[in-house]
Design a protein around this motif. Structure first.
Motif, PDB file in Angstrom:
ATOM      1  N   GLN A 188       3.037   1.957   5.462  1.00 41.09           N
ATOM      2  CA  GLN A 188       2.212   2.925   4.890  1.00 41.09           C
ATOM      3  C   GLN A 188       1.948   4.122   6.082  1.00 41.09           C
ATOM      4  O   GLN A 188       2.169   5.161   5.733  1.00 41.09           O
TER       5      GLN A 188
ATOM      6  N   HIS B  68       0.830  -1.209  -0.107  1.00 42.02           N
ATOM      7  CA  HIS B  68      -0.253  -0.107  -0.050  1.00 42.02           C
ATOM      8  C   HIS B  68       1.052   1.446   0.018  1.00 42.02           C
ATOM      9  O   HIS B  68       0.493   2.175  -0.635  1.00 42.02           O
ATOM     10  N   GLN B  69       1.969   1.153   0.615  1.00 42.39           N
ATOM     11  CA  GLN B  69       2.684   2.222   0.929  1.00 42.39           C
ATOM     12  C   GLN B  69       3.095   3.052  -0.372  1.00 42.39           C
ATOM     13  O   GLN B  69       2.854   4.420  -0.489  1.00 42.39           O
TER      14      GLN B  69
ATOM     15  N   TYR C  91      -5.031   8.494   5.808  1.00 36.92           N
ATOM     16  CA  TYR C  91      -5.047   7.427   6.610  1.00 36.92           C
ATOM     17  C   TYR C  91      -6.136   7.213   7.171  1.00 36.92           C
ATOM     18  O   TYR C  91      -6.548   6.139   8.046  1.00 36.92           O
TER      19      TYR C  91
END
Lengths: 649, 649
Positions: free
Chosen positions: B308, A307-308, B238
């Motif tokens: 992430q 995801h990063q 996020y």
């Protein structure tokens, strides 16, 4: 048009059109999909998704950015991210293919209306981007790492290529050539010595070369491919591998970094290799594909484990529950594989395209065609919430499909893929016709020696394994019909041709050489029994698990299909009982997963050397239905998993 | 000082000092670590790391930012990230504890020199931050989500608390109180109705209340805890769970979001619950700890599964190869657990502290004390490169320890933890003394009834399982020595006290009630045989694997320890053969992992129902040595894994 170039292959309608290679692609004027599973998705794209996308582009103001540019209201009035122009371009590309495919005048009207708004914003020197270069905006090419300017030109050019191949030269195509000329002026041998943080200009320029014959575009694409990997972009937190600027393309071992960037670049590099007859580069790309498939690809065909950075991870890091597998990386993978297939004739590339079509491309859109997965996880542990139908969401946050995203590359990428899908069904070479994808379709084309062949493909694939190909033309002497035998069928055995065991060539095709008479049929059947699949033991994430597949489809368990809506993580499969088909589902036998006695204890417990694992007779067995992964998440919040733990026997 | 407060507990030297609770902590004036494994790390911190950190703070200009503020050279001269001030504050905190522990005048000089530079930059109203509020800088409190201003005040205050508890009131402590007063003025009942994107001010204000008795600080901390979870911070990509602003603290089920933020907040909320006698809040926090430990914690004690957002993932998402397990989250976890231990007397909190000390805190620094892991992965698949000794690197990019980071929170967090480690060894209650951590040490304190007790702890733990506690004082009548029995020992059985089977109370301690005479010893032995450990079957990432542990230490395989430097992913353990000790290593029997025949094939293969897995007799068995995880990566580039696949028997 560039002063010395003209559109030279109007209406071939080929999504990619290499001038050499083992196979010659057929255009959407030569193949017509007439139905079937993927045909229905294509029709839904026409009926629903294209309008849905246009609505959102207006709603979010991304189309309005072009009008604002004309009216001098930028940068104040600008909406969306720095690359939002590209969603308009990808819609234009989709509309161009869709018009070519259907000749629906309403689609053409929409294309022309939107194209006019885009062209109006082009500057006199060919530059076109609503986010850069005006007073109050960042200067042109001041942020190659993140600005996406050449990426935007790339998608603009792809829209122009699609238009040229389906309608011919028009104002839009001429504007596109002016834009390409501008790019060559700015980034040529003596120009800016760098590349774009997001590849896409590379395949676009080669395709425009193929349309126009203008070698300058090919040369510019070659320059971009050769420049990459020499650290002309600044270093970033993710490292330069994020935009493949770490290692030159021809020296790289494997795809890495951002998965969409990697696959687009690979597609463009393949185009350059083919057109410049660069065997060394082509060999490097084929090798990278091999390694990527063997070590960095999900069972669905999905690419991207992180995801990063939306990127590939290291070899065999393929977590199911944090799978990224971006829809656009699926599109990019198909672009890359299709080009290698045409260059080599090796069915493995078509195998991956099939897998990606049925398990990534078909998975992203909802059954109503108005919501999409950006990320295609292989395992959802927490019940998601249905996203608001009237609000764009972040890219990877939604656990169910969303109508639109702040970064909304995926819906438009799907649209252009579905609209041009006819072009991926078949090809020709000097021996005859190759059938790569099994979709009901009509094919009418000429072999290289001038003979006209016409075929009709009938099938209920992948629901059924039988493919009937009927000769719809006259007898023209003997030629070879080559039908791809999917790699999954090869493993299972049992392929039959006209009722007898089929003989599969080393390159993955069963070949029927015959002087086909009018009405002659070839009847190929693939074995469609559901099967258990296990992963290479280096894929830590799914050790001790099986997946269930049937034909090209990967299946999954959804909690909505379990008695009492049991969480999918609480069962294990009895893999001594073969999966069996039941209606449109596959049924497996499961038992409850053996859990620790205490719900809230430290979860790591001692195990005596030689102690048995959980016995197979613990807990009561019952059956659960698995359904195709592409259909998951269409019945409200659910947990889901593809890889199921076995009972340890 | 705040006008109506005075430092009221000079030189207790307790890292946290609750006014109520089941156990009373001992300060670093009451416990002196005299050696042992952790004592050596503490000494190395004194000898090497503290100077290393000061060098880098000067080198990177983060200390210079304070001078630049005084000289009016901001914002132009400012260096580092928005929160770089806090690394200076954490060094000050470390120096304060270190001076309290050693009374080394050179350490005190360094504290005073740095503190003077910091205090000089404080503004007349108490505000202190080199990144905000000056002409050309963003306005104060204009970016609560990302500005880290209150987080910075929090670390400033913690430094002041450490100074007050080890030296007493001085200019620095008075400056800290002015800063705290400013925070209360700005964020009180009638002030800015929000919180900081990064918790830390909460425990800091309660601790300053404990030092000064100024209730305003406690009330402000309570307000911050109660305000969080009500979406006063803006939504971010996020999600608001990133800074725990999604759900009120007392309603949350589990730690979530950014792991350092989550643990710091939990520590502060525990402080508030204890000081305000809020049983409901304390209960909620204990429950959250339970769930977090059972479902979201690595075998090392590490927390945080996602790169992430440096955050917790969903339950049981604990990938070894993308483990984040930030060093600072280990520090935060110890802060939280220590406070719950004092409040409850439950040994499970001390168990987690032990596990985290030996497997996260001890793992981060290199053997020379000059390099650090920011991220503590449990599995490294690609050989890393040794980072440049003279260049700061990104936070999670380096695969080996780095000397400094662009975000360099971890080295200073380790420094303050090692410097205050004496405070985590033991506690007292009305029954006597509790020994929580097994480190050679001298304890001299008073029981609540005024009797003085003195103990000497001798041990070579964790190399050896024997702990000898000698009474170093006079006979003062009967009292109870409680020795924690680690949860891992309980599972293995075999704890002895003075040679006989020890009886472990339900709260995890073995208790010896006696009128200790001068020189009396208690001899407790824990079973130190190495053992296989398996994970809860819901941890998909390590299914079919075992870890090897010995005492509190987790072991790992490094490729530098294999014959021919074989990649650690290419072996499987024969778990029918018990691991055995050999010198400082543990030896297990392994065989080659069974790989597919083709290196570059599609990695997902069919498996017949009921087919056997890999047999245990495939491949030749040989022995490999595993070493403690905390020592890994000190011998150059290597691959490494903790969880080893078994041979499937």
């Amino acid at each position: 048009m560039s002063s010395n170039s003209t559109v030279n292959d109007v209406r071939t309608g080929r999504p990619a059109d290499p001038s050499r290679g083992v196979l010659r692609p057929l255009g959407i004027g030569e193949v017509t999909i007439t139905g079937g599973f993927l045909g229905r998705l294509q029709q839904r794209n026409h009926d629903v998704s294209l309008s849905h996308i246009e609505y959102w582009l207006e709603h979010e103001g991304w189309l309005g950015n072009f009008d604002a540019a004309v009216a001098g209201r930028l940068p104040e009035a600008r909406r969306g991210r720095e690359f939002s122009d590209t969603e308009v371009y990808k819609l234009l590309e989709a509309l161009a293919w869709e018009y070519g495919r259907t000749l629906d005048p309403e689609i053409n009207d929409r294309f022309e209306r939107i194209a006019a708004r885009v062209v109006a914003a082009q500057e006199p020197d060919g530059y076109l981007n609503t986010n850069f270069g005006r007073p109050g905006q960042a200067a042109r090419y001041s942020d190659l790492e993140w600005g996406h300017e050449l990426y935007s030109f790339g998608h603009l050019i792809q829209a122009g290529v699609a238009r040229a191949r389906t309608e011919g030269e028009d104002d839009f195509v001429r504007a596109v050539c002016r834009a390409a000329d501008h790019v060559c002026d700015m980034f040529g041998q003596e120009g800016i010595q760098s590349v774009c943080g997001h590849p896409e200009i590379e395949p676009a320029l080669v395709e425009l070369y193929r349309v126009t014959g203008e070698r300058r575009y090919l040369e510019q694409a070659r320059l971009f491919v050769e420049r990459r990997g020499h650290q002309t972009l600044a270093d970033i937190n993710y490292g330069r591998s994020y935009f493949q600027d770490d290692v030159p393309v021809r020296e790289a071992e494997v795809l890495r970094g951002h998965a969409v960037r990697a696959t687009y670049l690979s597609a463009g590099a393949t185009d350059v290799a083919v057109e410049t007859d660069d065997e060394d580069l082509l060999h490097a790309l084929r090798r990278q594909w091999d390694v990527t498939i063997a070590r960095r690809t999900y069972i669905t065909g999905g690419m991207g484990s992180r995801h990063q950075d939306e990127g590939f991870s290291e070899d065999f890091v393929l977590p199911a529950d944090r799978a990224y597998s971006e829809t656009c990386a699926g599109v990019g993978s198909i672009m890359f594989s299709w080009r290698l297939l045409l260059a080599s004739g090796d069915a493995r590339y078509a195998d991956l395209i099939e897998r990606t079509l049925y398990n990534v491309i078909a998975t992203s859109p909802s059954q109503d065609g108005k919501r999409f997965f950006y990320v295609n996880t292989l395992h959802l542990r927490e019940l998601g919430a249905e996203p608001d139908a009237e609000r764009a969401v972040g890219r990877a946050e939604s656990t169910l499909r969303a109508p639109w995203f702040g970064v909304s590359c995926c819906p438009t990428n799907l649209a252009r893929t579905f609209a041009s899908l006819d072009g991926y069904v078949a090809s020709v070479d000097t021996t005859g016709v190759q059938l790569h994808q099994f979709i009901p379709a009509v094919v009418r084309t000429q072999l290289p020696d001038g003979r006209t062949v016409a075929l009709k493909v009938k099938t209920d694939y992948p629901r059924d394994g039988r493919i009937v190909v009927r000769n719809g033309g006259e007898s023209v002497g003997a030629w070879t019909l080559s039908v791809r035998v999917p790699n999954w069928a090869n493993g299972a055995g049992g392929v039959t041709v006209d009722g007898s065991a089929g003989s599969v060539d080393s390159d993955g095709y069963v070949r029927i050489y015959r002087d086909f008479q009018p009405g002659d049929t070839v009847d190929v059947t693939f074995p469609m029994e559901p099967r258990f699949t296990v992963a290479d033991p280096r894929v830590d994430a799914v050790r001790g698990c099986v997946a269930v597949e049937r034909g090209p489809e990967v299946f999954c368990l959804e909690s909505v299909d379990t008695p009492g809506n049991v969480h999918v993580d609480l069962v294990r499969v009895d893999d001594s009982v073969a999966p069996r088909e039941e209606d449109d589902a596959v049924v497996v036998s499961v038992r409850p997963l053996m859990l620790p006695n205490s719900e809230l204890a430290w979860p790591y417990a001692g195990r005596r050397a030689g102690a048995d694992g959980d016995g197979p007779d613990d807990g009561e067995a019952h059956e659960v239905a698995l359904r195709p992964y592409h259909a998951w998440g269409n019945r409200g919040p659910t947990t889901m998993r593809i890889w199921l733990p076995t009972d340890g026997t």
